[in-house]
Motif scaffolding. Sequence first.
Motif, PDB file in Angstrom:
ATOM      1  N   ARG A 282       0.817  -1.222   0.000  1.00 37.36           N
ATOM      2  CA  ARG A 282       0.000   0.000   0.000  1.00 37.36           C
ATOM      3  C   ARG A 282       0.850   1.271   0.000  1.00 37.36           C
ATOM      4  N   SER A 283       2.137   1.143   0.357  1.00 36.29           N
ATOM      5  CA  SER A 283       2.956   2.361   0.493  1.00 36.29           C
ATOM      6  C   SER A 283       4.055   2.506  -0.565  1.00 36.29           C
ATOM      7  N   VAL A 284       4.415   1.426  -1.256  1.00 34.06           N
ATOM      8  CA  VAL A 284       5.566   1.468  -2.166  1.00 34.06           C
ATOM      9  C   VAL A 284       5.149   1.057  -3.586  1.00 34.06           C
ATOM     10  N   GLU A 285       5.595   1.846  -4.583  1.00 34.81           N
ATOM     11  CA  GLU A 285       5.299   1.552  -5.997  1.00 34.81           C
ATOM     12  C   GLU A 285       6.059   0.308  -6.470  1.00 34.81           C
ATOM     13  N   GLU A 286       5.544  -0.330  -7.526  1.00 34.40           N
ATOM     14  CA  GLU A 286       6.215  -1.486  -8.149  1.00 34.40           C
ATOM     15  C   GLU A 286       7.587  -1.067  -8.693  1.00 34.40           C
ATOM     16  N   THR A 287       7.699   0.196  -9.092  1.00 35.38           N
ATOM     17  CA  THR A 287       8.927   0.701  -9.725  1.00 35.38           C
ATOM     18  C   THR A 287       9.949   1.214  -8.709  1.00 35.38           C
ATOM     19  N   PHE A 288       9.680   1.015  -7.430  1.00 35.60           N
ATOM     20  CA  PHE A 288      10.513   1.536  -6.329  1.00 35.60           C
ATOM     21  C   PHE A 288      12.008   1.223  -6.513  1.00 35.60           C
ATOM     22  N   VAL A 289      12.843   2.221  -6.226  1.00 28.94           N
ATOM     23  CA  VAL A 289      14.301   2.046  -6.304  1.00 28.94           C
ATOM     24  C   VAL A 289      14.925   2.427  -4.957  1.00 28.94           C
ATOM     25  N   ASP A 290      15.764   1.536  -4.421  1.00 26.77           N
ATOM     26  CA  ASP A 290      16.528   1.793  -3.195  1.00 26.77           C
ATOM     27  C   ASP A 290      17.915   2.292  -3.601  1.00 26.77           C
ATOM     28  N   HIS A 291      18.220   3.563  -3.287  1.00 24.37           N
ATOM     29  CA  HIS A 291      19.505   4.137  -3.688  1.00 24.37           C
ATOM     30  C   HIS A 291      20.641   3.795  -2.722  1.00 24.37           C
ATOM     31  N   THR A 292      20.310   3.119  -1.629  1.00 22.64           N
ATOM     32  CA  THR A 292      21.340   2.725  -0.653  1.00 22.64           C
ATOM     33  C   THR A 292      21.232   1.219  -0.409  1.00 22.64           C
ATOM     34  N   LEU A 293      21.106   0.493  -1.512  1.00 21.21           N
ATOM     35  CA  LEU A 293      20.882  -0.954  -1.448  1.00 21.21           C
ATOM     36  C   LEU A 293      22.057  -1.683  -0.794  1.00 21.21           C
ATOM     37  N   PRO A 294      21.818  -2.360   0.339  1.00 18.12           N
ATOM     38  CA  PRO A 294      22.921  -3.112   0.950  1.00 18.12           C
ATOM     39  C   PRO A 294      23.268  -4.341   0.100  1.00 18.12           C
TER      40      PRO A 294
ATOM     41  N   LYS B 160       8.845  14.736  -0.091  1.00 22.90           N
ATOM     42  CA  LYS B 160       9.748  13.890   0.687  1.00 22.90           C
ATOM     43  C   LYS B 160       9.288  13.663   2.113  1.00 22.90           C
ATOM     44  N   ILE B 161       9.627  12.487   2.622  1.00 22.94           N
ATOM     45  CA  ILE B 161       9.366  12.111   4.012  1.00 22.94           C
ATOM     46  C   ILE B 161      10.704  11.723   4.622  1.00 22.94           C
ATOM     47  N   ALA B 162      11.132  12.440   5.672  1.00 23.67           N
ATOM     48  CA  ALA B 162      12.364  12.074   6.390  1.00 23.67           C
ATOM     49  C   ALA B 162      11.950  11.564   7.764  1.00 23.67           C
ATOM     50  N   VAL B 163      12.517  10.441   8.178  1.00 20.06           N
ATOM     51  CA  VAL B 163      12.127   9.855   9.469  1.00 20.06           C
ATOM     52  C   VAL B 163      13.331   9.405  10.283  1.00 20.06           C
ATOM     53  N   ARG B 164      13.137   9.460  11.607  1.00 21.35           N
ATOM     54  CA  ARG B 164      14.049   8.824  12.553  1.00 21.35           C
ATOM     55  C   ARG B 164      13.266   7.685  13.179  1.00 21.35           C
ATOM     56  N   LEU B 165      13.905   6.495  13.193  1.00 22.16           N
ATOM     57  CA  LEU B 165      13.244   5.280  13.670  1.00 22.16           C
ATOM     58  C   LEU B 165      14.023   4.662  14.812  1.00 22.16           C
TER      59      LEU B 165
ATOM     60  N   VAL C 286       8.037  10.385  -2.480  1.00 17.74           N
ATOM     61  CA  VAL C 286       6.708   9.905  -2.859  1.00 17.74           C
ATOM     62  C   VAL C 286       6.321  10.486  -4.217  1.00 17.74           C
ATOM     63  N   GLY C 287       5.869   9.621  -5.129  1.00 13.48           N
ATOM     64  CA  GLY C 287       5.380  10.071  -6.435  1.00 13.48           C
ATOM     65  C   GLY C 287       3.924  10.497  -6.327  1.00 13.48           C
ATOM     66  N   ALA C 288       3.194  10.387  -7.428  1.00 11.29           N
ATOM     67  CA  ALA C 288       1.783  10.789  -7.424  1.00 11.29           C
ATOM     68  C   ALA C 288       0.995   9.933  -6.430  1.00 11.29           C
ATOM     69  N   GLY C 289       1.385   8.659  -6.312  1.00  6.30           N
ATOM     70  CA  GLY C 289       0.687   7.761  -5.406  1.00  6.30           C
ATOM     71  C   GLY C 289       1.560   7.316  -4.251  1.00  6.30           C
ATOM     72  N   ARG C 290       2.400   6.312  -4.542  1.00  2.00           N
ATOM     73  CA  ARG C 290       3.206   5.706  -3.474  1.00  2.00           C
ATOM     74  C   ARG C 290       4.682   6.109  -3.575  1.00  2.00           C
ATOM     75  N   ILE C 291       5.510   5.490  -2.730  1.00  2.00           N
ATOM     76  CA  ILE C 291       6.944   5.808  -2.657  1.00  2.00           C
ATOM     77  C   ILE C 291       7.651   5.275  -3.903  1.00  2.00           C
ATOM     78  N   VAL C 292       8.456   6.126  -4.546  1.00  2.00           N
ATOM     79  CA  VAL C 292       9.139   5.731  -5.778  1.00  2.00           C
ATOM     80  C   VAL C 292      10.627   5.454  -5.573  1.00  2.00           C
ATOM     81  N   GLU C 293      11.226   6.054  -4.518  1.00  2.00           N
ATOM     82  CA  GLU C 293      12.647   5.819  -4.267  1.00  2.00           C
ATOM     83  C   GLU C 293      12.959   6.178  -2.819  1.00  2.00           C
ATOM     84  N   ASP C 294      14.079   5.616  -2.303  1.00  2.00           N
ATOM     85  CA  ASP C 294      14.464   5.970  -0.938  1.00  2.00           C
ATOM     86  C   ASP C 294      15.958   5.865  -0.701  1.00  2.00           C
ATOM     87  N   TRP C 295      16.362   6.419   0.440  1.00  2.00           N
ATOM     88  CA  TRP C 295      17.735   6.385   0.933  1.00  2.00           C
ATOM     89  C   TRP C 295      17.616   6.064   2.418  1.00  2.00           C
TER      90      TRP C 295
END
Lengths: 161, 161
Positions: B52-64, B101-106, B136-145
């Motif tokens: 529900r929160s992430v697009e199919e096209t999602f890209v992780d720019h800090t991929l471990p 953008k959404i920046a979070v501390r977890l 976040v794109g028009a709908g869900r999250i498109v990329e993250d760090w």
Amino acid sequence: MTGQHRRLLTRLVADADLIDPDPVLVRPRGLTVDGEHSEAAARRLVHLAQSLYTFWDTGDETHLDRAVDTSFVDRSAVAGSPPGPAAVAGPAMRLRREVPDLGCVLEDLIVAGNKFAARLSYRGHVGGRPVTIAAFEINYVGAGKIVEGWRLLGKIVEGQA
Amino acid sequence: MNDLLDPESGLLRPGSLTVDRSLAPDRARHLVRIGQLLYTFWHTGDPDYLKRSVEETFVDHTLPPGRPQGVAGPATASATFRAAVPDLACELSDMLIVGDKIAVRLRFTGHFTGVFDGVAGRGQPIDFLAFDIQHVGAGRIVEDWHLEDNLTFLRQAGVVS
């Protein structure tokens, strides 16, 4: 894709034009600033962030003292860490000992209300080999300077993107 | 800012929330909901919240290393982590929302009662920080760090000294 959704900005200046052009200061590569801030307030917050990361980039404590309040508390530090600019100077000095030619790239800066989130990459060389250290921070700005912060520094990784 | 929170039962709520008020109210609520959904996924491990929160096209720019790219990445990471820490909880300590953008501390907590990298846990308490920036794109999250305090986790789990 940033900015694809219209915002009713209080100011007439685009985010990128809020950056302090002083060539000694680190410039954010990405910048998104709360649209509710006046131009003056937005410029002040961006400048504080530029000053803080210019300290990390150069080791010059003049920039640190301009950005960080004497009451500053690092909420992510271990117990017993000193308050004020020393809370930032200590970890920076330790990292610079491991990476003497340390530089700081402010990859992304996000200003929301009186807080800013920063994504950083520290770069330099260890034993002649290029290294990168990723970091994230959230800092809280009081009436003048940064008064509270949360920070996470990644491990030293070989190579530079 | 609590008027922007999604009241859906079971959704995680941020400890602190700062939202750019120049965003249209519907867009601001949408971004808050996307943040609540993503971290409810991390809090529960339920992949429905991830979808529900992430697009199919999602890209992780800090991929471990070893983690698959795309939406499979967080799904795999969560499953691996929960195999080690089955009672894993994610606290959404701080959330900043500006522009797209959404920046979070977890803060992740739990007990190492499962298996990590072939090592069986003995119930060691786990408690470490992480930071993310989501775009976040028009709908869900498109990329993250993102950056997690993996070293603290490995020390607490007794995998490294």
